[in-house]
Design an enzyme around this catalytic site. Structure first.
Site, mmCIF file in Angstrom:
data_model
loop_
_atom_site.group_PDB
_atom_site.id
_atom_site.type_symbol
_atom_site.label_atom_id
_atom_site.label_comp_id
_atom_site.label_asym_id
_atom_site.label_seq_id
_atom_site.Cartn_x
_atom_site.Cartn_y
_atom_site.Cartn_z
ATOM 1 C CE LYS A 52 -23.550 -11.900 18.840
ATOM 2 N NZ LYS A 52 -23.024 -13.214 19.203
ATOM 3 N N GLY A 181 -9.760 -15.601 28.687
ATOM 4 C CA GLY A 181 -9.998 -16.263 27.401
ATOM 5 C C GLY A 181 -10.289 -15.259 26.303
ATOM 6 N NE ARG A 275 -21.961 -22.957 25.255
ATOM 7 C CZ ARG A 275 -22.717 -22.674 26.321
ATOM 8 N NH1 ARG A 275 -22.375 -21.716 27.157
ATOM 9 N NH2 ARG A 275 -23.820 -23.363 26.558
ATOM 10 C CG ASP A 314 -23.075 -26.245 20.799
ATOM 11 O OD1 ASP A 314 -22.885 -26.039 19.582
ATOM 12 O OD2 ASP A 314 -23.136 -25.326 21.644
ATOM 13 C CG HIS A 446 -20.595 2.713 -6.807
ATOM 14 N ND1 HIS A 446 -19.419 2.639 -6.096
ATOM 15 C CD2 HIS A 446 -20.816 4.034 -7.043
ATOM 16 C CE1 HIS A 446 -18.942 3.861 -5.936
ATOM 17 N NE2 HIS A 446 -19.776 4.729 -6.496
HETATM 18 C C1 LIG Z 1 -22.667 -15.920 24.892
HETATM 19 C C2 LIG Z 1 -22.782 -16.800 23.669
HETATM 20 C C3 LIG Z 1 -22.858 -16.222 22.422
HETATM 21 C C4 LIG Z 1 -22.980 -17.010 21.292
HETATM 22 N N1 LIG Z 1 -23.063 -16.398 20.082
HETATM 23 C C5 LIG Z 1 -23.191 -17.142 18.974
HETATM 24 C C6 LIG Z 1 -23.333 -16.518 17.711
HETATM 25 O O1 LIG Z 1 -23.347 -15.291 17.598
HETATM 26 N N2 LIG Z 1 -23.475 -17.295 16.619
HETATM 27 C C7 LIG Z 1 -23.467 -18.665 16.709
HETATM 28 O O2 LIG Z 1 -23.585 -19.321 15.678
HETATM 29 N N3 LIG Z 1 -23.345 -19.286 17.899
HETATM 30 C C8 LIG Z 1 -23.207 -18.547 19.024
HETATM 31 N N4 LIG Z 1 -23.122 -19.179 20.236
HETATM 32 C C9 LIG Z 1 -23.131 -20.659 20.265
HETATM 33 C C10 LIG Z 1 -24.567 -21.199 20.118
HETATM 34 O O3 LIG Z 1 -25.358 -20.666 21.144
HETATM 35 C C11 LIG Z 1 -24.563 -22.706 20.175
HETATM 36 O O4 LIG Z 1 -23.656 -23.228 19.236
HETATM 37 C C12 LIG Z 1 -25.951 -23.256 19.865
HETATM 38 O O5 LIG Z 1 -26.894 -22.780 20.788
HETATM 39 C C13 LIG Z 1 -25.945 -24.787 19.884
HETATM 40 O O6 LIG Z 1 -27.219 -25.248 19.623
HETATM 41 P P1 LIG Z 1 -27.711 -26.673 20.168
HETATM 42 O O7 LIG Z 1 -29.113 -26.821 19.689
HETATM 43 O O8 LIG Z 1 -26.733 -27.714 19.824
HETATM 44 O O9 LIG Z 1 -27.669 -26.547 21.756
HETATM 45 P P2 LIG Z 1 -28.275 -25.510 22.786
HETATM 46 O O10 LIG Z 1 -28.591 -24.232 22.139
HETATM 47 O O11 LIG Z 1 -27.355 -25.516 23.939
HETATM 48 O O12 LIG Z 1 -29.665 -26.139 23.186
HETATM 49 C C14 LIG Z 1 -29.761 -27.329 23.908
HETATM 50 C C15 LIG Z 1 -31.042 -27.297 24.714
HETATM 51 O O13 LIG Z 1 -31.249 -28.589 25.260
HETATM 52 C C16 LIG Z 1 -31.825 -28.463 26.540
HETATM 53 N N5 LIG Z 1 -31.562 -29.705 27.258
HETATM 54 C C17 LIG Z 1 -30.358 -30.214 27.635
HETATM 55 N N6 LIG Z 1 -30.526 -31.419 28.211
HETATM 56 C C18 LIG Z 1 -31.859 -31.653 28.204
HETATM 57 C C19 LIG Z 1 -32.651 -32.727 28.652
HETATM 58 N N7 LIG Z 1 -32.097 -33.831 29.202
HETATM 59 N N8 LIG Z 1 -33.993 -32.647 28.518
HETATM 60 C C20 LIG Z 1 -34.570 -31.541 27.950
HETATM 61 N N9 LIG Z 1 -33.860 -30.501 27.509
HETATM 62 C C21 LIG Z 1 -32.521 -30.567 27.609
HETATM 63 C C22 LIG Z 1 -31.129 -27.245 27.127
HETATM 64 O O14 LIG Z 1 -31.947 -26.669 28.138
HETATM 65 C C23 LIG Z 1 -30.995 -26.352 25.906
HETATM 66 O O15 LIG Z 1 -32.067 -25.417 25.834
HETATM 67 C C24 LIG Z 1 -23.024 -18.423 21.408
HETATM 68 C C25 LIG Z 1 -22.964 -19.021 22.657
HETATM 69 C C26 LIG Z 1 -22.849 -18.227 23.777
HETATM 70 C C27 LIG Z 1 -22.798 -18.889 25.122
#
Ligand SMILES: Cc1cc2nc3c(=O)[nH]c(=O)nc-3n(C[C@H](O)[C@H](O)[C@H](O)COP(=O)(O)OP(=O)(O)OC[C@H]3O[C@@H](n4cnc5c(N)ncnc54)[C@H](O)[C@@H]3O)c2cc1C
Length: 467
Positions: A52, A181, A275, A314, A446
């Site tokens: 962003k 994609g 992803r 995720d 408005h």
């Molecule tokens: C380019 C891009 C743009 C995006 N834009 C948007 C957007 O505008 N709006 C939106 O809603 N979503 C967006 N997303 C998706 C969003 O980033 C994800 O849906 C979100 O980050 C998921 O959150 P999470 O907490 O499930 O996982 P993540 O954000 O992936 O966090 C998981 C964390 O766990 C850590 N981890 C993994 N395994 C271990 C372990 N064994 N020990 C310790 N740490 C670990 C990783 O290092 C990571 O930091 C975007 C994604 C990308 C790639």
């Protein structure tokens, strides 16, 4: 000796860090283990936030280059300073990740740096910067997020063949960018580099862009992006990228349904086909959790098949979005604390931050037709909205779908400037099971773009007044 916690969360992304903060607020002793060296996960470090930051800056660059003159602004020339643009992005990311560290301290969350691994019921081992640690936990939350899905035959080197992560860090504008994609992430990053000067071609396996979104929105978006100069090769697949020539990449494509192959040349290839959940080395087998064929861990109200092991974000099913992960994190912490945490999966908005923006919530027309549910719709074009006309942002429309009998809003689909902000109004209305008439009879300021929401809602009952 191991340290004892009520909750140990593995992963410090939007799922994990929000779960940790909420658990801290609820008085639980909580630790969050993160291996990236920074909090915020994919979203803050290589996802939502840096993308962003670049979308905003590149949109300002394009606006200044192409639209200032028409608004009576003489700039004396606009020039790109890519390193400075990257720097402001890095500063935004940095400030936000440090903000989470502050929130952890404020809410009594222990931030543990290192890779976490489940080592049987109630135990998390951390391989960290300060050596190995064992944590004992009444509850373990898996919030390890996702990683880029690779494309067979195409090796990502994050230099010339990049994933979204590499595409956020390019040190020069590619002459020709091939984007594999036509999903949200690809179209956002493709827009950034097109605005900065790249020639962008999108190769998409399906015969449409933005799969899963409302078809009418997707078609309008494609037309608009094509007018902006993005070339689309729909119904085609990439079968390989030849990197042997240091001057040009050679991308082999062929029709998805079979047919003659072609070779396209590019300076940079961006692989953005999706992803997949990330659970590598997490020790799931030690508690008997088996991910499904696509790598997702199933849940029932965030509980996995293993006792007191939970999963959010995720890594589990549902849209891969930061706010979905956040909501699950909050609800999961509340359930662990004995409360009735809940996520309404029917009201999770999705936004594409291109220009115009695209935003959706609830059911699409295709879904309602497939369900055989009778619905009415109201639609309003920004062309007829006074604020859009003063701002010269008249592309797009708002569409609201409501139940034919009860008038309950079932979905909303928008394309236009700032619709990513405007969709929140419909989310709130849907949370309250509002009828379209509730929105139609609500006074809106408005002149604002939000009046288009009201006019679209009026349209459901056929009394749109301004178009
Ligand atoms: C380019 C891009 C743009 C995006 N834009 C948007 C957007 O505008 N709006 C939106 O809603 N979503 C967006 N997303 C998706 C969003 O980033 C994800 O849906 C979100 O980050 C998921 O959150 P999470 O907490 O499930 O996982 P993540 O954000 O992936 O966090 C998981 C964390 O766990 C850590 N981890 C993994 N395994 C271990 C372990 N064994 N020990 C310790 N740490 C670990 C990783 O290092 C990571 O930091 C975007 C994604 C990308 C790639």
């Amino acid at each position: 000796m191991s340290e004892s916690y009520d909750v140990v969360i593995i992963g410090g992304g939007p799922g994990g860090y929000n779960c940790a903060i909420r658990a801290g607020q609820l008085g639980l002793k909580v630790a969050c283990v993160e291996m990236r060296g920074k909090l915020g996960g994919t979203c803050l470090n290589v996802g939502c936030i840096p993308s962003k930051a670049l979308l905003h800056a590149s949109e300002m660059f394009e606006t200044a280059s192409t639209q200032f003159a028409a608004m009576g602004i003489k700039t004396g020339g606009v020039e790109l300073d890519l390193p400075a643009m990257m720097q402001q992005k890095a500063e935004a990311v940095d400030g936000l990740t440090k903000g989470i560290e502050f929130l952890f301290k404020k809410n009594g969350v222990d931030y543990i740096r290192g890779k976490g691994r489940i080592a049987g019921a109630g135990t998390v081992e951390v391989d960290g910067e300060d050596g190995a640690k064992t944590l004992s936990a009444k509850h373990i939350v898996i919030a390890t997020g996702s990683e880029v899905t690779p494309l067979p035959g195409v090796e990502i080197d994050e230099d010339r063949v990049v994933s979204s992560t590499g595409a956020l860090e390019l040190d020069k504008v590619p002459g020709k960018l091939i984007l594999i994609g036509a999903g949200v992430i690809g179209l956002e990053l493709g827009s950034v580099w097109r605005r900065l000067g790249a020639e962008v071609t999108v190769i998409e396996y399906l015969d449409r862009i933005l799969p899963g979104m409302d078809t009418e929105l997707a078609k309008t978006a494609q037309r608009t992006f094509a007018k902006q100069g993005i070339e689309f090769r729909l119904g085609h697949k990439v079968t390989g990228v030849d990197t042997s020539d240091p001057a040009k990449l050679k991308v082999s494509i062929e029709p998805s349904a079979g047919g003659d192959a072609e070779t396209l040349e590019a300076d940079t290839v961006l692989v953005a086909i999706g992803r997949r959940p990330y659970t590598e080395g997490l020790g799931l087998e030690t508690v008997g959790i088996e991910p499904d064929a696509r790598g997702f861990i199933s849940n029932d109200h965030f509980r996995t098949s293993a006792e007191n092991v939970w999963v959010i974000g995720d890594t589990t099913h549902g849209p891969m979005l930061a706010h979905k992960a956040e909501d699950e994190g909050v609800a999961c912490a509340e359930r662990i604390a004995g409360k009735a945490g809940h996520v309404n999966y029917g009201v999770i908005p999705g936004v594409v931050y291109t220009a115009p923006e695209i935003a959706s919530v609830g059911k699409t027309e295709d879904e309602l037709k497939a369900e055989g549910r009778a619905y009415k719709k109201g639609k309003f074009p920004f062309q007829a909205n006074s604020r859009a006309r003063t701002n010269h942002t008249t592309d797009g429309f708002i569409k609201i779908l409501a139940d034919a009998e009860t008038d309950e809003i079932l979905g909303a689909h928008m394309i236009g400037a700032h619709v990513g902000e405007m969709i929140g109004e419909i989310c709130l209305a849907m949370e309250f099971q509002a009828a379209s008439e509730d929105v139609a009879r609500t006074c809106h300021p408005h002149p604002t773009l939000t009046e288009a929401v009201r006019q679209a809602a009026m349209g459901v009952e056929g009394w749109t007044m301004q178009a």
